[in-house]
Write a protein that holds these residues in place. Structure first.
Motif, PDB file in Angstrom:
ATOM      1  N   GLY A 113      43.249  37.304  55.611  1.00 38.84           N
ATOM      2  CA  GLY A 113      44.327  37.545  55.219  1.00 38.84           C
ATOM      3  C   GLY A 113      44.132  36.385  54.112  1.00 38.84           C
ATOM      4  N   SER A 114      43.050  36.173  53.154  1.00 41.88           N
ATOM      5  CA  SER A 114      43.078  35.513  52.076  1.00 41.88           C
ATOM      6  C   SER A 114      42.342  35.713  51.041  1.00 41.88           C
ATOM      7  N   ALA A 115      41.463  35.996  50.110  1.00 40.75           N
ATOM      8  CA  ALA A 115      40.776  36.492  48.355  1.00 40.75           C
ATOM      9  C   ALA A 115      41.193  35.371  47.812  1.00 40.75           C
ATOM     10  N   GLU A 116      39.692  35.329  46.921  1.00 38.96           N
ATOM     11  CA  GLU A 116      39.753  34.329  46.258  1.00 38.96           C
ATOM     12  C   GLU A 116      40.036  35.334  44.840  1.00 38.96           C
ATOM     13  N   LEU A 117      41.226  34.957  43.312  1.00 37.44           N
ATOM     14  CA  LEU A 117      41.266  35.687  42.042  1.00 37.44           C
ATOM     15  C   LEU A 117      40.561  35.671  41.270  1.00 37.44           C
ATOM     16  N   GLY A 118      39.871  36.508  40.635  1.00 42.42           N
ATOM     17  CA  GLY A 118      38.683  35.859  38.737  1.00 42.42           C
ATOM     18  C   GLY A 118      39.633  37.175  38.335  1.00 42.42           C
ATOM     19  N   PHE A 119      39.735  37.072  36.959  1.00 43.01           N
ATOM     20  CA  PHE A 119      40.366  37.773  36.076  1.00 43.01           C
ATOM     21  C   PHE A 119      39.883  37.362  34.400  1.00 43.01           C
ATOM     22  N   ARG A 120      39.350  38.224  33.649  1.00 47.48           N
ATOM     23  CA  ARG A 120      39.064  37.664  32.132  1.00 47.48           C
ATOM     24  C   ARG A 120      40.117  39.022  31.810  1.00 47.48           C
ATOM     25  N   LEU A 121      40.457  38.492  30.202  1.00 49.90           N
ATOM     26  CA  LEU A 121      40.478  39.324  29.458  1.00 49.90           C
ATOM     27  C   LEU A 121      40.022  39.519  28.221  1.00 49.90           C
ATOM     28  N   ALA A 122      40.185  40.543  27.115  1.00 51.78           N
ATOM     29  CA  ALA A 122      39.453  40.713  26.357  1.00 51.78           C
ATOM     30  C   ALA A 122      40.136  39.675  25.093  1.00 51.78           C
ATOM     31  N   ALA A 123      39.627  38.898  24.118  1.00 53.76           N
ATOM     32  CA  ALA A 123      39.702  38.518  22.954  1.00 53.76           C
ATOM     33  C   ALA A 123      41.206  39.420  22.459  1.00 53.76           C
ATOM     34  N   HIS A 124      41.458  40.098  21.761  1.00 58.39           N
ATOM     35  CA  HIS A 124      41.922  40.981  20.841  1.00 58.39           C
ATOM     36  C   HIS A 124      43.607  40.937  22.448  1.00 58.39           C
TER      37      HIS A 124
END
Length: 162
Positions: free
Chosen positions: A81-92
């Motif tokens: 029931g658990s997970a780790e979040l990873g994210f990234r967004l474009a500079a612009h």
């Protein structure tokens, strides 16, 4: 608002472009993926899709109507029931609330489609943008850890009734 979509095979070219175009930007706040990541991208993409099919990984991309990928928002290490979040967004694409909104959408998917009740995350102390997204979306600091030899602040969020 761009659409948050589960990662698919046909995202490969746009995702590689996203990673290449933003490599320097990302490397300023997280460890660089290294040249091998780009050389072996097709193999990695296929492996990620296989893991996603198994249910141990849930990858998502934030896609414009024109098909440009603006970000990636991944849940990994799914278990109990658990997970780790990873994210990234474009500079612009930064500074417009897109990452915050995408993380909130991911909460709904995590709870309703993946049966998750808790999400954790980690961010380097100097990565103010990611830490702000985590705080705006209800994550609470839980401690510290080391990732790729760098110190990180750890966070957690319970999804029950979120």
């Amino acid at each position: 608002m761009p659409e948050l979509q589960p990662l698919r095979a046909d995202h490969a070219d746009a995702l590689l472009t996203f990673e290449q175009d933003n490599r320097g930007y990302f490397a300023a706040s997280v460890p660089d993926r290294g040249d091998a990541y780009f050389r072996e991208f097709a193999v990695r993409h296929t492996a990620n899709l296989a893991e996603q099919a198994e249910g141990t990984l849930r990858m998502h991309v934030l896609v414009t109507a024109e098909g440009e990928i603006l970000g990636r928002f991944n849940l990994f290490d799914l278990a109990d029931g658990s997970a780790e979040l990873g994210f990234r967004l474009a500079a612009h694409a930064t500074g417009r609330g897109l990452a915050t909104e995408a993380v909130r959408r991911l909460f709904t998917l995590a709870r309703e489609d993946y049966g998750l009740t808790r999400i954790t995350a980690a961010a380097e102390p100097g990565n103010q943008a990611s830490r702000a997204v985590l705080q705006r979306t209800g994550f609470h600091p839980t401690g510290t850890t080391t990732r790729s030899g760098r110190p990180c602040v750890t966070y957690a969020k319970t999804l029950d009734g979120a």
